[in-house]
Design an enzyme around this catalytic site. Structure first.
Site, PDB file in Angstrom:
ATOM      1  N   CYS A  42       0.839  -1.195   0.000  1.00 47.35           N
ATOM      2  CA  CYS A  42       0.000   0.000   0.000  1.00 47.35           C
ATOM      3  C   CYS A  42       0.879   1.252   0.000  1.00 47.35           C
ATOM      4  O   CYS A  42       1.982   1.254   0.546  1.00 47.35           O
ATOM      5  CB  CYS A  42      -0.920  -0.007   1.222  1.00 47.35           C
ATOM      6  N   ASP A  44       0.451   3.808   1.719  1.00 50.38           N
ATOM      7  CA  ASP A  44       0.397   4.439   3.036  1.00 50.38           C
ATOM      8  C   ASP A  44       1.812   4.726   3.560  1.00 50.38           C
ATOM      9  O   ASP A  44       2.668   3.839   3.568  1.00 50.38           O
ATOM     10  CB  ASP A  44      -0.346   3.518   4.008  1.00 50.38           C
ATOM     11  N   ARG A  46       2.890   5.005   6.414  1.00 43.16           N
ATOM     12  CA  ARG A  46       3.238   4.302   7.647  1.00 43.16           C
ATOM     13  C   ARG A  46       3.718   2.877   7.401  1.00 43.16           C
ATOM     14  O   ARG A  46       4.021   2.146   8.344  1.00 43.16           O
ATOM     15  CB  ARG A  46       2.023   4.283   8.581  1.00 43.16           C
ATOM     16  N   HIS A  98      -2.250  -3.789   5.123  1.00 46.81           N
ATOM     17  CA  HIS A  98      -2.047  -3.386   6.514  1.00 46.81           C
ATOM     18  C   HIS A  98      -3.397  -3.130   7.167  1.00 46.81           C
ATOM     19  O   HIS A  98      -4.355  -2.700   6.513  1.00 46.81           O
ATOM     20  CB  HIS A  98      -1.147  -2.159   6.620  1.00 46.81           C
ATOM     21  N   CYS A 101      -6.348   0.129   6.951  1.00 52.34           N
ATOM     22  CA  CYS A 101      -6.123   0.721   5.632  1.00 52.34           C
ATOM     23  C   CYS A 101      -7.264   1.679   5.273  1.00 52.34           C
ATOM     24  O   CYS A 101      -8.434   1.286   5.219  1.00 52.34           O
ATOM     25  CB  CYS A 101      -6.017  -0.372   4.580  1.00 52.34           C
TER      26      CYS A 101
END
Length: 241
Positions: A42, A44, A46, A98, A101
């Site tokens: 992803c 993202d 993080r 994750h 999400c």
């Protein structure tokens, strides 16, 4: 426009640190890349791929998009898979989602989000496909956790369905496809137990992974509410060990 001075300075310090640890690192890295792993994850911020599995630059080939989707009309993703499999000869492809999400969450919300809804429709299709299975959980983080897991399983299956991976297997090339989910709250990876190494493995590995989610549903129904993803999976695995 203001220059990103702080990032450039951080880069300089990082390069100096690496050079101090290994003076030949960048010289060697520039000559070739020979990673054994392709990470499809992803976007993202993080979920930084290399850091999570403690790998240095050059050890992990990475493709990231919103909610780690593998869509058969996405030439970007398919090109990455092709290069990784046919040129780099990676031995493992990990589809990594994750928990928490935002894309997965947005996919099942009734509020429109604009252009991205067209991309998230693929996750909505996963939700509709497994609606009965997901019905054991209310619209809490637990249902979102399960949908994040199911999305990874479906995308790992999609990797196996690409002509690229199927041709590699037909040629006897060693390449395995895995499905993982990363925990933002504890930094740990959850192996969803989808691990396909050949075309003959795919349907069985898919069913094994789905069966584990089914078992989680049974545990959720039989036990008190409030279990997080880690505790539910730990409880389920004890039943199989």
């Amino acid at each position: 426009m203001k220059r990103l001075t702080e990032l450039l300075e951080s880069n300089r310090k990082w390069a100096e640190k690496i050079n101090q640890e290994d003076p030949l690192f960048f010289e060697t890295l520039a000559q070739q890349q020979a990673p054994e792993y392709l990470w499809i994850g992803c976007s993202d911020s993080r979920v930084p791929a290399n850091e999570i599995v403690d790998m240095m630059p050059g050890e992990l080939f990475v493709h990231r998009n919103v909610s780690n989707l593998v869509v058969h009309t996405d030439m970007n993703c398919l090109s990455v898979i092709q290069y990784a499999v046919e040129v780099l000869k990676v031995k493992h492809i990990m589809v990594v989602g994750h928990y928490g999400c935002g894309g997965v969450k947005a996919a099942i919300e009734s509020t429109p989000h604009g252009l991205i809804d067209n991309w998230l429709r693929h996750i909505r299709n996963v939700y509709n496909k497994h609606r009965t299975l997901l019905s054991a959980w209310d619209h809490s983080h637990q249902q979102l956790d399960r949908l994040c897991e199911l999305n990874v399983i479906e995308q790992a299956y999609n990797v196996c369905e690409t002509t690229i991976v199927q041709q590699a297997w037909a040629n006897g090339q060693e390449v395995a496809v895995h499905g993982w989910v990363y925990g933002l709250n504890d930094g740990l990876m959850n192996d969803l137990e989808f691990n396909a190494c050949s075309l003959n493995d795919v349907d069985n590995e898919y069913q094994v992974a789905i069966n584990k989610i089914e078992k989680l549903r049974e545990l959720a129904v039989a036990s008190e509410k409030g279990h997080n993803a880690r505790s539910l999976w730990d409880k389920m695995r004890k039943l199989f060990n």
